[in-house]
Write a protein that holds these residues in place. Sequence first.
Motif, PDB file in Angstrom:
ATOM      1  N   LEU A  62     -22.039 -20.874  33.573  1.00 31.10           N
ATOM      2  CA  LEU A  62     -21.496 -19.636  33.440  1.00 31.10           C
ATOM      3  C   LEU A  62     -21.014 -19.370  31.792  1.00 31.10           C
ATOM      4  CD1 LEU A  62     -19.551 -19.338  36.400  1.00 31.10           C
ATOM      5  CD2 LEU A  62     -21.744 -18.401  36.118  1.00 31.10           C
ATOM      6  N   ARG A  63     -21.242 -18.183  31.226  1.00 30.18           N
ATOM      7  CA  ARG A  63     -20.562 -17.924  29.867  1.00 30.18           C
ATOM      8  C   ARG A  63     -19.339 -17.134  29.959  1.00 30.18           C
ATOM      9  NH1 ARG A  63     -23.233 -13.059  29.858  1.00 30.18           N
ATOM     10  NH2 ARG A  63     -21.800 -12.294  28.494  1.00 30.18           N
ATOM     11  N   VAL A  64     -18.545 -17.437  29.064  1.00 35.89           N
ATOM     12  CA  VAL A  64     -17.349 -16.541  28.793  1.00 35.89           C
ATOM     13  C   VAL A  64     -17.759 -15.144  28.628  1.00 35.89           C
ATOM     14  CG1 VAL A  64     -15.311 -16.108  27.515  1.00 35.89           C
ATOM     15  CG2 VAL A  64     -15.869 -18.598  28.096  1.00 35.89           C
ATOM     16  N   ASP A  65     -16.966 -14.156  29.016  1.00 35.10           N
ATOM     17  CA  ASP A  65     -17.184 -12.718  28.827  1.00 35.10           C
ATOM     18  C   ASP A  65     -16.881 -12.336  27.524  1.00 35.10           C
ATOM     19  OD1 ASP A  65     -17.958  -9.980  29.108  1.00 35.10           O
ATOM     20  OD2 ASP A  65     -16.034  -9.830  30.090  1.00 35.10           O
ATOM     21  N   ALA A  66     -17.740 -12.512  26.527  1.00 32.38           N
ATOM     22  CA  ALA A  66     -17.293 -12.110  25.146  1.00 32.38           C
ATOM     23  C   ALA A  66     -18.631 -11.542  24.602  1.00 32.38           C
ATOM     24  CB  ALA A  66     -16.657 -13.262  24.342  1.00 32.38           C
ATOM     25  N   VAL A  67     -18.283 -10.406  23.563  1.00 31.30           N
ATOM     26  CA  VAL A  67     -19.372  -9.955  22.930  1.00 31.30           C
ATOM     27  C   VAL A  67     -19.887 -10.930  21.758  1.00 31.30           C
ATOM     28  CG1 VAL A  67     -20.179  -8.012  21.516  1.00 31.30           C
ATOM     29  CG2 VAL A  67     -18.850  -7.557  23.428  1.00 31.30           C
ATOM     30  N   THR A  68     -20.918 -11.616  21.791  1.00 37.73           N
ATOM     31  CA  THR A  68     -21.332 -12.230  20.710  1.00 37.73           C
ATOM     32  C   THR A  68     -22.562 -11.759  19.971  1.00 37.73           C
ATOM     33  OG1 THR A  68     -22.751 -13.495  22.532  1.00 37.73           O
ATOM     34  CG2 THR A  68     -20.749 -14.378  21.802  1.00 37.73           C
ATOM     35  N   GLU A  69     -23.235 -10.744  20.481  1.00 37.75           N
ATOM     36  CA  GLU A  69     -24.280 -10.153  19.732  1.00 37.75           C
ATOM     37  C   GLU A  69     -24.060  -8.932  19.032  1.00 37.75           C
ATOM     38  OE1 GLU A  69     -27.359 -10.970  20.000  1.00 37.75           O
ATOM     39  OE2 GLU A  69     -27.360 -12.600  21.325  1.00 37.75           O
ATOM     40  N   ASN A  71     -25.266  -5.651  16.378  1.00 34.56           N
ATOM     41  CA  ASN A  71     -26.393  -4.702  16.346  1.00 34.56           C
ATOM     42  C   ASN A  71     -27.366  -4.910  15.481  1.00 34.56           C
ATOM     43  OD1 ASN A  71     -27.867  -2.208  16.468  1.00 34.56           O
ATOM     44  ND2 ASN A  71     -26.470  -1.149  14.977  1.00 34.56           N
ATOM     45  N   ARG A  73     -30.406  -3.269  15.571  1.00 33.26           N
ATOM     46  CA  ARG A  73     -31.439  -2.074  16.194  1.00 33.26           C
ATOM     47  C   ARG A  73     -32.551  -2.108  15.056  1.00 33.26           C
ATOM     48  NH1 ARG A  73     -29.424   3.932  17.147  1.00 33.26           N
ATOM     49  NH2 ARG A  73     -29.684   4.313  14.932  1.00 33.26           N
ATOM     50  N   PHE A  76     -34.845  -4.794  15.252  1.00 36.01           N
ATOM     51  CA  PHE A  76     -35.849  -4.854  16.534  1.00 36.01           C
ATOM     52  C   PHE A  76     -36.510  -3.598  16.647  1.00 36.01           C
ATOM     53  CE2 PHE A  76     -31.895  -6.798  18.830  1.00 36.01           C
ATOM     54  CZ  PHE A  76     -32.245  -8.137  18.145  1.00 36.01           C
ATOM     55  N   GLN A  77     -36.313  -2.643  15.996  1.00 37.68           N
ATOM     56  CA  GLN A  77     -37.217  -1.450  16.110  1.00 37.68           C
ATOM     57  C   GLN A  77     -38.453  -1.606  15.053  1.00 37.68           C
ATOM     58  OE1 GLN A  77     -35.070   2.169  16.560  1.00 37.68           O
ATOM     59  NE2 GLN A  77     -34.730   1.769  18.862  1.00 37.68           N
TER      60      GLN A  77
END
Lengths: 95, 477
Positions: A62-69, A71, A73, A76-77
């Motif tokens: 399981l991963r820790v609930d943290a924002v690691t990403e 933006n 966009r 990717f676009q």
Amino acid sequence: MALTRHEVENIAHLARLRISADEVPGYVESLSRIIDFVAQLDDAETDKVEPMAHPLHMTQPLRVDAVTEENQRELFQTNASRTERGLYLVPKVIE
Amino acid sequence: MTWEVVIGLEIHAQLKTASKIFSGAATAFGAEPNTQACLVDLGYPGVLPVLNREAVRMAVRFGLASHSTVAPRSIFARKNYFYPDLPKGYQISQYELPVVHDGWVDITLDDGAVKRVGITRAHLEEDAGKSLHEDFHGLSGIDLNRAGTPLLEIVSEPDLRSAREAVAYMKLIHQLVRYLDICDGNMQEGSLRCDANVSVRPLGRHEFGTRAEIKNLNSFRFIERAINFEVERQIDIIESGGSVVQETRLYDSARDETRPMRSKEEANDYRYFPDPDLLPVEIDRATVDEIRAELPELPWEKQDRLVSDYGLSAYDASLLSASRAMADYFEAVASRVGDKKVAANWVMGDLSGALNKDGIGIEASPVSAEALAGMLCRIEDGTISGKIAKSVFEAMWAGEGSADAIIEARGLKQITDSGAIQAVIQQVLADNPGQLEQYRSGKDKLFGFFVGQVMKATRGQANPAEVNKLLKEMLNG
């Protein structure tokens, strides 16, 4: 177990694969052979065997609930055929 | 023919995690399109999902609170279908072994009766993105910010027997997930939404009728109206000799009707299979015990305690325990004042009214619990009457300061000095000789007229009990 022509057409449709009418008999034949091959498992004694969900004898880390990403966009676009106001544009699909 | 309605709900609750269920992208609502969609959410080749610990723990919280079994081992599966807001071509969900199963909750019906509703299962899955169909030159715009947001899908048994019962159950789940702090419950933003499975059968028959599934109901009112419409529709079909078709329908709130979704010939052919990218999830006894120990006081526990600790009626207690914030506010007020019932009335009455009028939650109330209690103490010690208190409250709401400051600045202190009140009465009697004459010749009901005149002359500040006592003496004297 022989698949019917209709079943093959339905499987192709669900997978969004276009196969021509004269290709269907070939798929009926070869897919039926695959199913017959797998059907040999029906002869195995499995009453006392727990169904296997995954071949590895491990459990899900399981991963820790943290924002690691961040933006990304714009990056990717560059891969998308069409975008507008940040949205990916696709042929209209509406229910 | 008497018909029995049979309803089961599938409720989708977006879990309040900071990041997505299988990726480290943010889940914040309202961000610019596609700025919270990473490679995993976009379904790029070669990426792997990694499960969010907090999402699992939140599911366990729900399972424990809903008297369910928490599965020691559960499995993620792929649900396969094609839609542009689902980039992978499958949704990661749970099928055969969900994380939570076989529970129940009790709901209170309109007549006060309690009904137990079974919870078949609750499973973890990922949300899809959003499709915008307007305004893109005949194309659809896709925003994948929501793709991968954790959902808990809570499936009830077909135990509900009317639209009202379905709404009562939905409200209870809404309250419960907010108490558990696992979902913000914002139905307008889609954080909590449900599908309703509806069928009818002749009363007394054991077998279920054919059901229709109404998708994506996102308000209590729509749930009630959609189900009522659907029930009428099905009864009409059967009574005119037809039969109900099993199908998925959409509720159109503008027309207040349900209608079938198109292109459903492949419906429910999702070809679920275990997701090879995810291993079985094991939840050990110690983790379950730890989460159980962290559970907050649950809505029904709080309601019972408000009755026993503060002597409130069950009805008042249910209103005050609607949310944790509301109950906390009430308790903060009640602990500072003598009359708990008065505290309850003010929180449910003037305060809730002002919050509704301004469209804000109790957390954002400009009048704190301490400030409201301060004012109620001034009623209790006789400084102001309950009537004057209403204008003091309005001033507090408008930010004019504490009750004491407002009473002082506006000179609202109640007149209890009998000499001063007598002087006012004297003047009122002198100004109204005709009414005095009539009263003394037996027209008793004019007493109210004199009370009104005295209160008017004192701008409502005279102590009403004192006015009554002195007026009686002086009128008769």
